[in-house]
Motif scaffolding. Sequence first.
Motif, PDB file in Angstrom:
ATOM      1  N   LEU A 118       0.825  -1.204   0.000  1.00 53.19           N
ATOM      2  CA  LEU A 118       0.000   0.000   0.000  1.00 53.19           C
ATOM      3  C   LEU A 118       0.867   1.265   0.000  1.00 53.19           C
ATOM      4  O   LEU A 118       0.538   2.249  -0.672  1.00 53.19           O
ATOM      5  CB  LEU A 118      -0.944   0.006   1.205  1.00 53.19           C
ATOM      6  N   ARG A 119       1.973   1.248   0.717  1.00 51.59           N
ATOM      7  CA  ARG A 119       2.876   2.395   0.737  1.00 51.59           C
ATOM      8  C   ARG A 119       3.484   2.629  -0.648  1.00 51.59           C
ATOM      9  O   ARG A 119       3.558   3.759  -1.134  1.00 51.59           O
ATOM     10  CB  ARG A 119       3.971   2.184   1.783  1.00 51.59           C
ATOM     11  N   ASP A 120       3.888   1.513  -1.290  1.00 52.81           N
ATOM     12  CA  ASP A 120       4.437   1.625  -2.649  1.00 52.81           C
ATOM     13  C   ASP A 120       3.387   2.140  -3.620  1.00 52.81           C
ATOM     14  O   ASP A 120       3.678   2.984  -4.483  1.00 52.81           O
ATOM     15  CB  ASP A 120       4.980   0.273  -3.129  1.00 52.81           C
TER      16      ASP A 120
ATOM     17  N   LEU B 215       2.662   9.996  -9.733  1.00 54.81           N
ATOM     18  CA  LEU B 215       1.865  10.253 -10.940  1.00 54.81           C
ATOM     19  C   LEU B 215       1.166  11.591 -10.832  1.00 54.81           C
ATOM     20  O   LEU B 215       1.095  12.333 -11.819  1.00 54.81           O
ATOM     21  CB  LEU B 215       0.826   9.130 -11.136  1.00 54.81           C
ATOM     22  N   ASN B 216       0.646  11.920  -9.668  1.00 53.40           N
ATOM     23  CA  ASN B 216      -0.038  13.207  -9.475  1.00 53.40           C
ATOM     24  C   ASN B 216       0.941  14.376  -9.597  1.00 53.40           C
ATOM     25  O   ASN B 216       0.590  15.421 -10.140  1.00 53.40           O
ATOM     26  CB  ASN B 216      -0.717  13.249  -8.112  1.00 53.40           C
ATOM     27  N   GLU B 217       2.145  14.197  -9.109  1.00 56.68           N
ATOM     28  CA  GLU B 217       3.136  15.265  -9.180  1.00 56.68           C
ATOM     29  C   GLU B 217       3.584  15.510 -10.616  1.00 56.68           C
ATOM     30  O   GLU B 217       3.840  16.643 -11.019  1.00 56.68           O
ATOM     31  CB  GLU B 217       4.345  14.933  -8.316  1.00 56.68           C
ATOM     32  N   THR B 218       3.675  14.466 -11.428  1.00 57.64           N
ATOM     33  CA  THR B 218       4.114  14.614 -12.806  1.00 57.64           C
ATOM     34  C   THR B 218       3.016  15.178 -13.690  1.00 57.64           C
ATOM     35  O   THR B 218       3.302  15.834 -14.683  1.00 57.64           O
ATOM     36  CB  THR B 218       4.601  13.281 -13.387  1.00 57.64           C
ATOM     37  N   SER B 219       1.767  14.959 -13.296  1.00 57.32           N
ATOM     38  CA  SER B 219       0.704  15.476 -14.116  1.00 57.32           C
ATOM     39  C   SER B 219       0.322  16.824 -13.604  1.00 57.32           C
ATOM     40  O   SER B 219       0.250  17.822 -14.152  1.00 57.32           O
ATOM     41  CB  SER B 219      -0.516  14.562 -14.111  1.00 57.32           C
TER      42      SER B 219
ATOM     43  N   HIS C 106       3.554   5.555  -5.656  1.00 52.61           N
ATOM     44  CA  HIS C 106       3.411   5.558  -7.112  1.00 52.61           C
ATOM     45  C   HIS C 106       2.332   6.549  -7.535  1.00 52.61           C
ATOM     46  O   HIS C 106       2.524   7.328  -8.482  1.00 52.61           O
ATOM     47  CB  HIS C 106       3.093   4.138  -7.602  1.00 52.61           C
ATOM     48  N   LYS C 107       1.184   6.549  -6.848  1.00 53.44           N
ATOM     49  CA  LYS C 107       0.100   7.471  -7.182  1.00 53.44           C
ATOM     50  C   LYS C 107       0.519   8.920  -6.917  1.00 53.44           C
ATOM     51  O   LYS C 107       0.189   9.839  -7.682  1.00 53.44           O
ATOM     52  CB  LYS C 107      -1.174   7.153  -6.398  1.00 53.44           C
ATOM     53  N   THR C 108       1.275   9.133  -5.832  1.00 53.52           N
ATOM     54  CA  THR C 108       1.766  10.471  -5.523  1.00 53.52           C
ATOM     55  C   THR C 108       2.701  10.956  -6.607  1.00 53.52           C
ATOM     56  O   THR C 108       2.636  12.114  -7.053  1.00 53.52           O
ATOM     57  CB  THR C 108       2.471  10.472  -4.148  1.00 53.52           C
TER      58      THR C 108
END
Length: 98
Positions: free
Chosen positions: A84-86, A94-98, A90-92
């Motif tokens: 869950l941490r990984d 993705l949000n930062e890059t978008s 990963h989602k964090t």
Amino acid sequence: RDLVPKVIHILELLELQAAKNEKETDQLMEMKSRIERLEMEKNETRELREKFDRELELIEEQWRKEADNLMGLVSKLEDENRRLRDELQHKTNLNETS
């Protein structure tokens, strides 16, 4: 006439010896009874100790099984926590890059 007092004295000695013998026999019987009672108590104590040891072994075995189960559960939860941490990382990202 000389013989009668001697016979009486011998009979008195025999009577005293018989009384002494009876007293010793009673003591011997009492001791045998006490020994039997002590042996029974010893056997009962041994049986109780063996029963206690068996129960203790069962409790220890159950405790080990429960501890193993709990350790397995902790391991699974740690794995899930890492996953869950990984996933969150990963989602964090993705949000930062978008």
